[in-house]
Write a protein that holds these residues in place. Structure first.
Motif, PDB file in Angstrom:
ATOM      1  N   ASP A  87      -4.035 -27.423  38.719  1.00  9.93           N
ATOM      2  CA  ASP A  87      -5.028 -27.670  39.758  1.00  9.93           C
ATOM      3  C   ASP A  87      -5.186 -26.364  40.535  1.00  9.93           C
ATOM      4  O   ASP A  87      -4.265 -25.925  41.219  1.00  9.93           O
ATOM      5  N   TYR A 107      -5.015 -30.944  47.027  1.00  7.95           N
ATOM      6  CA  TYR A 107      -4.080 -31.339  45.968  1.00  7.95           C
ATOM      7  C   TYR A 107      -3.153 -32.448  46.455  1.00  7.95           C
ATOM      8  O   TYR A 107      -2.920 -33.439  45.741  1.00  7.95           O
ATOM      9  N   HIS A 118      -4.753 -35.686  42.933  1.00  7.28           N
ATOM     10  CA  HIS A 118      -4.981 -34.752  41.826  1.00  7.28           C
ATOM     11  C   HIS A 118      -4.848 -35.484  40.505  1.00  7.28           C
ATOM     12  O   HIS A 118      -4.409 -36.654  40.461  1.00  7.28           O
ATOM     13  N   PHE A 157      -0.054 -27.615  41.165  1.00  7.41           N
ATOM     14  CA  PHE A 157      -0.955 -26.780  41.949  1.00  7.41           C
ATOM     15  C   PHE A 157      -0.653 -25.306  41.715  1.00  7.41           C
ATOM     16  O   PHE A 157       0.500 -24.875  41.751  1.00  7.41           O
ATOM     17  N   TYR A 205     -12.677 -31.560  38.849  1.00  9.84           N
ATOM     18  CA  TYR A 205     -12.109 -32.725  39.516  1.00  9.84           C
ATOM     19  C   TYR A 205     -13.196 -33.713  39.934  1.00  9.84           C
ATOM     20  O   TYR A 205     -12.969 -34.935  39.953  1.00  9.84           O
TER      21      TYR A 205
END
Length: 281
Positions: free
Chosen positions: A26, A40, A44, A50, A123
């Motif tokens: 991410d 995040y 997520h 992350f 996302y």
């Protein structure tokens, strides 16, 4: 591995045997905030780790620009901490225009890891389709990736200038920054003489998804790219330009050079010329 992966294919891969699942990064980030880490923590893709642009996907800003390439040893340490392993695919996503995910794609490719893709739609597409999200922060098993830099071509300032003269150098910034009408971030306005403006925003993606290879190929042809011609890209700090390199690969022009320091590096040296106006100069 293809440079793009659909939400459907990623969901299927994550539902497969544990040993076959990709590492998901991410990489949400915004120049003006809020921090991607906050997003995040709010939710997520399940299992995603992350990866901060400023701390993992770039070195400290300085003479090399605002987002210079990280030291290979630092990158190796961080990628291993994220669970990246030799031979295991990596998928990166953001929640904006795909450029930060493209930076992660390019950086992993540069580091010698070929099995990497960007989540098409990011996302936003994942959540719009009602796919599961998680607030759990995984503790991945350390990876074993060995970073071997140089698998993707990097341009320095002199090479970028030469490419603008003898090939095609694409400037991925908005037209107002290319012409010199405005420069909100870097030391001075303008563009590298000879570079052609090729704004990423609104051209390489449509409705949140990347355009087809045929559409992208037609766009780059309109910008003057000819078969076999050397091509490279730059932007403000080397992030958005990574998305142009990705778009070029999708369009059938792999191996484009990236001026990693980009305008934030070029404009630091008053001895380097700056062109203004709509023409390459």
């Amino acid at each position: 591995m293809r440079p793009l992966i659909s939400t459907t294919d990623l969901a299927a891969a994550l539902a497969g045997p544990a040993g076959d699942r990709p590492v998901v990064l991410d990489v949400r980030w915004r120049l003006a905030g809020p921090p991607g880490a906050d997003s995040y923590r709010e939710g997520h893709v399940p299992g995603a780790v992350f990866a901060d642009l400023d701390r993992m996907l770039a070195a400290e800003p300085g003479d090399g620009g605002r987002h210079p390439l990280p030291d290979p040893a630092d990158l190796e340490r961080d990628l291993r901490a994220a669970g990246v392993r030799t031979g295991v695919p990596v998928v990166a996503y953001d929640d904006a225009d795909g450029s930060v995910a493209a930076r992660a794609w390019w950086l992993l490719r540069w580091a010698g890891h070929a099995e990497v893709a960007v989540l098409d739609g990011g996302y936003a597409a994942w959540t719009a389709e009602g796919r599961p999200v998680s607030t759990e922060q995984p503790d991945p098993e350390p990876g074993d990736l060995t970073v071997r830099p140089g698998a993707m071509p990097v341009l320095d300032a002199d090479e970028a200038a030469a490419l603008a003269r003898d090939g095609l150098l694409l400037d991925a910034r908005a037209a107002q920054r290319y012409t010199g009408e405005t420069e909100p971030v870097d030391p001075r306005p303008g563009h590298i003489p000879g570079a052609v403006n090729a704004p990423f925003a609104g051209h390489n993606r449509e409705d949140g998804h990347w355009r087809t290879p045929e559409q992208l190929a037609a766009r780059f042809e309109e910008l003057g790219l000819r078969p076999g011609e050397p091509v490279g890209a730059y932007c403000g700090s080397g992030v958005t330009a990574s998305s142009v390199v990705l778009a070029l690969e999708l369009a059938g022009h792999p191996g484009a050079g990236l001026y990693a320091g980009s305008w934030s590096h070029w404009s630091r040296d008053p001895g380097r010329p700056a062109a203004t106006g709509t023409l390459p100069g």
